[in-house]
Structure formats: structure tokens, C-alpha cells
Design an enzyme around this catalytic site. Structure first.
Site, mmCIF file in Angstrom:
data_model
loop_
_atom_site.group_PDB
_atom_site.id
_atom_site.type_symbol
_atom_site.label_atom_id
_atom_site.label_comp_id
_atom_site.label_asym_id
_atom_site.label_seq_id
_atom_site.Cartn_x
_atom_site.Cartn_y
_atom_site.Cartn_z
ATOM 1 N N GLU A 133 0.825 -1.216 0.000
ATOM 2 C CA GLU A 133 0.000 0.000 0.000
ATOM 3 C C GLU A 133 0.861 1.269 0.000
ATOM 4 O O GLU A 133 0.493 2.290 -0.599
ATOM 5 C CB GLU A 133 -0.924 -0.006 1.232
ATOM 6 N N LYS B 109 5.299 3.895 -10.082
ATOM 7 C CA LYS B 109 3.989 3.845 -9.418
ATOM 8 C C LYS B 109 2.876 3.570 -10.434
ATOM 9 O O LYS B 109 1.953 2.797 -10.168
ATOM 10 C CB LYS B 109 3.758 5.156 -8.664
HETATM 11 N N1 HSE Z 1 10.378 10.451 -3.840
HETATM 12 C C1 HSE Z 1 8.958 10.401 -3.755
HETATM 13 C C2 HSE Z 1 8.370 11.786 -3.963
HETATM 14 C C3 HSE Z 1 8.448 9.924 -2.431
HETATM 15 O O1 HSE Z 1 9.084 12.767 -4.145
HETATM 16 O O2 HSE Z 1 7.154 11.867 -3.978
HETATM 17 C C4 HSE Z 1 8.391 8.463 -2.268
HETATM 18 O O3 HSE Z 1 7.601 7.821 -3.207
#
Ligand code: HSE
Length: 436
Positions: free
Chosen positions: A129, A205
Site C-alpha cells: 500500500e 507507481k
Molecule cells: N520520492 C517520492 C516523492 C516519495 O518525491 O514523492 C516516495 O515515493
């Protein structure tokens, strides 16, 4: 009351957040879950730095094997990140029949299909999650809450670093490098920021979310990825004058026999709620056939928001254990045998609207030359905007197109670049239709 033993690999910011919630929210978690969630062991190479957490009976060790091989540990939380030792540890933990919870989107995007197979083979669960959108419950929403829906599209802001930088450029007119330095000084951006600002973190993602939304294998390699390095205050000002905002969007859309999956700076209308998601916040808008539009908004990173998402996976697995079930919800939202390999549309086949900006010579016939080449490539111009002559004698010309095919636009730009009508590379920003 049953005790469920947990081990954490990695005592950095997220690992410490998970430990903090497990220890400080012990009573709440016990009363919600009906079991004791006992943080038995934490492993990290640094066992001396004070993380400000009273560990009590929890052991802090410097050898991950002491967790992976511990027969009493039920759930292993991996918060090391990256694709080297974390990968090795997760595969070993699954092979040792431990349930695993991870926030490691790079690993899932790159090796998720193999991880799912390994978890299935060993009849254990894999929770992630926290891998997408921090505390926003997007994985559970796609996997469970939206089960009766065809997911038609997702548009999302999934990288707080990029969103912070774009907000800063937009609000202060800062140059990209200044905005990046500010993000680094405030701790939003990494010292080595390329994974974020070049769009790859967002693509990781999107690969995960597309799989959950459409029942497809995780496919990172075919996602089109562009970052925000070339976004200038000039383009943000033009966008504002048209009532648009520029955001780094992850876009996933379902078509009959393929999906779209792309990450790039996108102009969206100010009437689109995503345009108002500022600073380091994340948000996702989902269009689905039964629900219509739903949105989630929240912190995409940070110690406790990320740990909160990790705890939701721990709670799911703990509830399975106490009800003597396993793998109640399929890891990718569909039973593994129902997961298909669905092709991602090549970028050249995309149809959308475009913002094109040229640094043009201020000579008679230049505009007609540019628009002529666009016309010869089937591209219809909706509007033309010109800003007065600059000190270098050039004029900024912006053209907004009607819907056109990416391949036509790229072919036209390649020809325009070769003429003596423009200098430098044209700027191309895709415009996403308004959906409300
Ligand atoms: N590096 C990511 C961001 C956070 O800047 O949103 C972790 O997923």
C-alpha cells in the site's frame, strides 16, 4: 489474545515510522485488530543512531538474516528501498514463507511479476500500500473498493518532489534549478534527484497502479516517461494565460485491447481539481464506470503518512492470520491465473492536444512556414499566440493544436527544427482534456 510477530528490515525514516506506530499505537492496534502486533526485531547496519523511539523489548540487530530466518516472525516489513539487497531479502523472506510488506515501488515495478509468483508458490501475502501515493489508500481502493468497476482512466500526481518544484516555479517564477535547490534544502528532494525529476519514480507507481486497475502484468518498460527538467517559467506563464496549470501526471487509460500508460508534464485546465494539488501533495483521480469520478488526496511521502500505509497492510495480514486464512485478496487484485499481458499503446500512436512553443525569427513568412509544415502533417491549429520581440531579436510563438497524432507532431517538429525559421528545440507539452 494472539500475538503476531513482526520484523522490520531497515531502520531509516520509514522503518522508524513503522516502529513508532507499532509501539506507540499498540493499544489502538490491539483493539482494532484483536491481536497483539509485537515488533520483535529491527535490522539495520546502523544500530547506534538514536531514532527517538523507545524500543522496549524490541531487538535492534545488524543482520537481516536474524529476521528472515526467525521461525517466530510472521510478517517482515522491508523499508530499505532500492533494487539490490532489498530484492534479495524480499525473495528470501517469501521463500521462507514470511508475509512481506514493502514500500519499494522500484522493486515492484521492475520485479513485481516474479515477486507475485514467488509469494503464490510459497502461499504468503505481499502488501505494498505504501508504494504508491504514500498514505492515500489507492492500492486497497483499486484492489477491493472498486471491485465492481471497469477502471476507465487514472490521472495522478504521484511525486511530491516534482509537484513541489512545479508549484514553486508557478508561484514565484523561479527557474527550475532554483526550485530544485529549494526542494532539496527543505528535504523534499533527494541530493541525487533524477529518479524523481526525470519521471521514473512516477512511472514505477503507474506500472503498479495500471496492473491493479486492469488485471495486467506489471509492465514498466513500455511506459513513456518524461520528467520536468525542461519546464520553464515561460511555459508556466503561457499556461496560466490560457487557464491551465502544468503538472507531472501519470496517465493510465483503458481501451478495448490496449492501455495507455504515460508520464509527462501535462497542461490541465484550472477547472480540473488536480490543478489545485500543490506543493508536495499527491492526488489521484479515477474514472470508473459505476462510480464516475473519485479522487484521493494526501501526503505521498513522509515518515508517518508512509508508515500509516505500511500498517494497513500489516493489519490486513494480521486479520488473515487470526481468521486462519491466507491471501484473501489477490496481490494484484485479480487471481494470478486471470492476469493478462495487455499491450501499452506506443507513444507515436497517441492522439491528444498539444502546446507547442517556438523561438522564431521575427521575419515575414515565419508563422506561415511553421503553420504550413504543421498543416502538411495533418495538424490543425486551434490558436496562435505571440509574445513581442525579445532582446535576442526572436519572438516566442505558441500554438495550441486540435487533437493530433503524436507521430504527426514529432514528424512536423523534426521538419520545423531544420528550417531557419526557429532556433533551439521547440517545446512540446501535451494537453489533457478536461474531466470533472
Ligand atoms: N520520492 C517520492 C516523492 C516519495 O518525491 O514523492 C516516495 O515515493
Amino acid at each position: 489474545m494472539k500475538t503476531i510477530n513482526i520484523g522490520i528490515l531497515g531502520f531509516g525514516v520509514v522503518g522508524a515510522g513503522v516502529a513508532k506506530l507499532l509501539i506507540e499505537k499498540k493499544q489502538l492496534l490491539e483493539s482494532r485488530i484483536g491481536a497483539v502486533l509485537n515488533l520483535k526485531t529491527i535490522a539495520d547496519i546502523d544500530t547506534t543512531t538514536d531514532r527517538g523511539i523507545e524500543l522496549g523489548s524490541t531487538a535492534l540487530v545488524n543482520d537481516a538474516k536474524l529476521i528472515i530466518k526467525d521461525p517466530d516472525i510472521d510478517i517482515i516489513v522491508e523499508t530499505i528501498g532500492g533494487e539490490t539487497i532489498a530484492k534479495d531479502f524480499i525473495f528470501k523472506a517469501l521463500e521462507n514463507k514470511k508475509h512481506v510488506v514493502t514500500a519499494n515501488k522500484a522493486l515492484l515495478a521492475g520485479f513485481g511479476n516474479e515477486l507475485v509468483k514467488t509469494a503464490r508458490h510459497n502461499q504468503v501475502d505481499l502488501g505494498f500500500e505504501a508504494s504508491c501515493g504514500g498514505c492515500m489508500p489507492i492500492i486497497k481502493s483499486l484492489r477491493e473498493s472498486l471491485v465492481a468497476n471497469d477502471i476507465q482512466s487514472m490521472s495522478a500526481i504521484l511525486n511530491g518532489t516534482c509537484n513541489y518544484i512545479l508549484t514553486k516555479i508557478s508561484k514565484d517564477g523561479s527557474a527550475f534549478d532554483v526550485a530544485l535547490k529549494d526542494a532539496q534544502d527543505l528535504g523534499f528532494a533527494e541530493a541525487e534527484p533524477s529518479l524523481d525529476i526525470d519521471g521514473y519514480d512516477t512511472a514505477h507507481k503507474l506500472a503498479i497502479l495500471n496492473s491493479l486497475a486492469h488485471g495486467m502484468e506489471i509492465n514498466l518498460k513500455d511506459i513513456h516517461v518524461e520528467g520536468i527538467r525542461n519546464i520553464t517559467p515561460v511555459d508556466i506563464e503561457f499556461a496560466k494565460s490560457f487557464g491551465y496549470t502544468i503538472k507531472l501526471l501519470a496517465i493510465g487509460k483503458k481501451h478495448d485491447d490496449h492501455v495507455e500508460a504515460r508520464v509527462h508534464p501535462t497542461m490541465i485546465s484550472n477547472s480540473n481539481p488536480l490543478s489545485h494539488v500543490d506543493k508536495s501533495m499527491n492526488a489521484i483521480a479515477i474514472e470508473a464506470d459505476a462510480t464516475g469520478r473519485t479522487m484521493l488526496y494526501g501526503h505521498g511521502a513522509g515518515m508517518l503518512p508512509t508508515a500509516s500505509a505500511v500498517l494497513s497492510d500489516i493489519a490486513d495480514i494480521a486479520r488473515n492470520i487470526i481468521s486462519k486464512t491466507k491471501r484473501r485478496v489477490p496481490i494484484l487484485g485479480y487471481p494470478e491465473d486471470n492476469i493478462k499481458s495487455i499491450p501499452i499503446l506506443p507513444m507515436s500512436e497517441l492522439y491528444t492536444r498539444y502546446y507547442l512553443r517556438f523561438e522564431a525569427q521575427d521575419h515575414p513568412g515565419v508563422l506561415s512556414k511553421i503553420s504550413g509544415i504543421l498543416g502538411e502533417n495533418n495538424i490543425s491549429i486551434k490558436s496562435v499566440h505571440q509574445k513581442g520581440r525579445q532582446s535576442n531579436g526572436k519572438v516566442r510563438v505558441v500554438m495550441i493544436t486540435h487533437i493530433a497524432k503524436e507521430a504527426w507532431v514529432q514528424a512536423a517538429l523534426a521538419r520545423i527544427e531544420k528550417t531557419d525559421s526557429v532556433v533551439g528545440d521547440p517545446v512540446i507539452i501535451r494537453i489533457e482534456e478536461i474531466t470533472q
